[in-house]
Design an enzyme around this catalytic site. Sequence first.
Site, mmCIF file in Angstrom:
data_model
loop_
_atom_site.group_PDB
_atom_site.id
_atom_site.type_symbol
_atom_site.label_atom_id
_atom_site.label_comp_id
_atom_site.label_asym_id
_atom_site.label_seq_id
_atom_site.Cartn_x
_atom_site.Cartn_y
_atom_site.Cartn_z
ATOM 1 N N HIS A 38 0.715 -1.113 -0.041
ATOM 2 C CA HIS A 38 -0.056 0.058 0.043
ATOM 3 C C HIS A 38 0.992 1.288 0.032
ATOM 4 C CE1 HIS A 38 -4.198 -1.484 0.104
ATOM 5 N NE2 HIS A 38 -3.885 -2.387 0.892
ATOM 6 N N ASP A 173 1.378 -3.615 -9.474
ATOM 7 C CA ASP A 173 1.185 -5.120 -10.042
ATOM 8 C C ASP A 173 1.467 -5.030 -11.544
ATOM 9 O OD1 ASP A 173 0.047 -5.137 -7.487
ATOM 10 O OD2 ASP A 173 -1.906 -5.170 -8.011
#
Length: 387
Positions: A38, A173
């Site tokens: 995060h 990602d």
Amino acid sequence: MTTMIESSAQIAALFNNKFNGDARLYFSPGRINLIGEHVDYNDGFVMPAAIDKGIFFAVAPNNTHTINVYSADMGEELHIPLTEIHKIAGWRNYILGVVDQLQKRNYPIGGFNAVFGGNLPVGAGLSSSAALECGLAFALNDIFNLGIGRVDIALICQKAEHTYPGVQCGIMDQFASVMGKKDYVLLLDCNTLQYETLPFKADDYAIVLINSLVHHSLDGGEYNVRRQESEKGLRLLRAKFPSVATFRDITPRQVLETAAAFEDENVYNRCLFVTEEITRTKKAAELLKTNNIHAFGKLMFKTHDGLSRLYDVSCEELDFLVDLAKQHTQIIGSRMMGGGFGGCTINLIQKDKIDAITALITEQYKQKYGIDAEVYVMGLCDGTHAL
Ligand code: GLA
């Protein structure tokens, strides 16, 4: 009918069946993340790697203005003219989002046929969505000779995810899926997109995922809230410290000293976590470079603690799995991985004890939650590639 795809031969046969012809074949991997969670959308550093689970594609131009896609995993189809691209919920949005981004950038794509499917569990925090987006973008770039570089493919796919599924994800990602390197992890600076490849040399330890098989958040709703809370916190910190541009310019101590200025305790906690996690990831990179895997593992436990208590993206089942991991000295690091609210924990486990220990943990997990958690021993592989 749905099919688990484990090889390029399988996907080629399915393509031939559906479309009666040959296609080019591709593999697009999922990703793990060792540390730096995060913080990709908070100008931090992350340490992901592409994995040997992913999605196989068979793709060919069809000389029409229509796209025809078959999802072998879902047993579902998509047929849509290139002039009518719009959002359709579910897996189709990942395809359509990529096509939409390529069209918006005026890349000359024509109609195509595609079949895809793989062995990447969905909702496990292994970025099946990035693997799907990046695999398709890579294939279209190849069959239509678009000349797009790898990093731009990652950026295009990130934008596709923002605009179609609507998850305001960071770049980790897609970057890992496209840029991964066999047996290496990436140390990515999410502010500049500069990166290093670091060999993952953990000697006696392997990267093992335990999939809780629970998923508590729908459509990235909570994820987007965390992003807004972080942005709110950064605005407040900037007002206090005028020289601060991003979270990387601020220390956890400065956040602690500013506590009274935060009206919203959640926002304060998010900022504390983000600054701690950025500091931790920088330290973890040094530890990996000096092969100090035990100290590295300790930082993973700390990351879990922060994700659970401060960033509030863990859940009961993941906390339980990490607590169990702490009881075994042969597990030197464990934490929830990815967006959170379910999915996998990532663990560093002594290689010759993997079976015995994961059997104990999954047994206890089953007793408590009635769920058969899945265990995957991870290999690190190359980013999206033609086969
Ligand atoms: C999801 C997002 C990533 C990243 C992680 C959390 O996987 O897609 O961009 O923010 O969550 O680290």
